[in-house]
Motif scaffolding. Structure first.
Motif, PDB file in Angstrom:
ATOM      1  N   ALA A  13       0.704  -1.313   0.126  1.00 36.09           N
ATOM      2  CA  ALA A  13      -0.212  -0.144   0.041  1.00 36.09           C
ATOM      3  C   ALA A  13       0.675   0.727  -0.318  1.00 36.09           C
ATOM      4  O   ALA A  13       0.870   2.240  -0.924  1.00 36.09           O
ATOM      5  N   LYS A  14       1.809   1.339   0.545  1.00 40.10           N
ATOM      6  CA  LYS A  14       2.706   2.267   0.976  1.00 40.10           C
ATOM      7  C   LYS A  14       3.622   2.582  -0.707  1.00 40.10           C
ATOM      8  O   LYS A  14       3.137   3.359  -1.107  1.00 40.10           O
ATOM      9  N   LEU A  15       3.282   1.803  -1.097  1.00 46.55           N
ATOM     10  CA  LEU A  15       3.974   1.573  -2.428  1.00 46.55           C
ATOM     11  C   LEU A  15       3.187   1.962  -3.492  1.00 46.55           C
ATOM     12  O   LEU A  15       4.174   2.990  -4.201  1.00 46.55           O
ATOM     13  N   GLN A  16       2.065   1.278  -3.240  1.00 48.06           N
ATOM     14  CA  GLN A  16       1.103   2.771  -4.369  1.00 48.06           C
ATOM     15  C   GLN A  16       1.007   3.740  -4.069  1.00 48.06           C
ATOM     16  O   GLN A  16       0.587   4.513  -4.688  1.00 48.06           O
ATOM     17  N   LEU A  17       0.686   3.646  -2.685  1.00 48.36           N
ATOM     18  CA  LEU A  17       0.298   5.612  -2.082  1.00 48.36           C
ATOM     19  C   LEU A  17       2.551   5.722  -2.336  1.00 48.36           C
ATOM     20  O   LEU A  17       1.785   7.434  -3.174  1.00 48.36           O
ATOM     21  N   MET A  19       3.801   5.665  -5.731  1.00 45.71           N
ATOM     22  CA  MET A  19       3.813   6.317  -7.189  1.00 45.71           C
ATOM     23  C   MET A  19       2.708   6.770  -6.955  1.00 45.71           C
ATOM     24  O   MET A  19       2.531   7.548  -8.622  1.00 45.71           O
ATOM     25  N   GLN A  20       1.484   6.529  -6.443  1.00 44.92           N
ATOM     26  CA  GLN A  20       0.110   7.497  -6.732  1.00 44.92           C
ATOM     27  C   GLN A  20       1.322   8.922  -6.513  1.00 44.92           C
ATOM     28  O   GLN A  20       0.518   9.867  -7.263  1.00 44.92           O
ATOM     29  N   PHE A  21       2.133   9.429  -5.805  1.00 46.95           N
ATOM     30  CA  PHE A  21       2.271  10.799  -5.069  1.00 46.95           C
ATOM     31  C   PHE A  21       3.438  11.196  -7.065  1.00 46.95           C
ATOM     32  O   PHE A  21       3.055  12.239  -7.090  1.00 46.95           O
ATOM     33  N   LEU A  22       4.278  10.266  -6.512  1.00 50.83           N
ATOM     34  CA  LEU A  22       4.891  10.450  -7.654  1.00 50.83           C
ATOM     35  C   LEU A  22       4.421  10.731  -8.640  1.00 50.83           C
ATOM     36  O   LEU A  22       4.888  11.690  -9.867  1.00 50.83           O
ATOM     37  N   VAL A  23       4.279  10.162  -9.299  1.00 47.88           N
ATOM     38  CA  VAL A  23       3.172  10.763 -10.998  1.00 47.88           C
ATOM     39  C   VAL A  23       1.652  11.806 -10.588  1.00 47.88           C
ATOM     40  O   VAL A  23       2.497  12.585 -12.000  1.00 47.88           O
TER      41      VAL A  23
END
Length: 131
Positions: A13-17, A19-23
């Motif tokens: 979940a941290k990795l997904q968040l 990625m969302q932040f970076l995108v």
């Protein structure tokens, strides 16, 4: 006391968040340098409308784990999804009511941030070599 069974889910979940932040940040920067600050503000708002509910869902969903807590796990996921949907609707409403939005950057960044967790799956598989 932290439950060790929830650690893989929390890590993903941290990795997904992330990625969302970076995108969202990358999209906002591209929009800022091409069209200026008002469009970039709309873009960052779209990113936040995507990130905040997912963050709340992750907090709610990974509270319980294990066979003894099976009902709590299911209940926390269902309540997390409900809360995510309501929070998304509220954030959309607040943005449309109180911000002067440029709709294209807003929805482009929102859409990119919603697709970013799929990128997290690819990164997790190939970079971290996990299944």
């Amino acid at each position: 006391m932290a439950n060790k069974l929830t650690e893989p889910g929390k890590k993903y979940a941290k990795l997904q968040l992330l990625m969302q932040f970076l995108v969202s940040i990358l999209s906002t920067l591209i929009i800022y340098f091409n069209w200026g600050l008002p469009y970039a503000q709309s873009a960052i708002a779209g990113g936040l409308v995507s990130i905040i509910p997912n963050f709340v869902f992750a907090l709610k969903a990974f509270r319980y784990a294990g066979a003894r807590a099976a009902k709590q796990v299911v209940d926390s996921f269902y309540s997390g999804v409900k809360l995510k949907m309501v929070l998304t609707a509220i954030l959309f409403s607040l943005c449309f009511k109180f911000l002067e939005l440029a709709l294209l950057p807003f929805f482009v960044t929102y859409s990119l941030a919603m697709v970013a967790p799929f990128l997290a799956a690819v990164v997790n598989k190939f970079y971290f070599n996990q299944q």
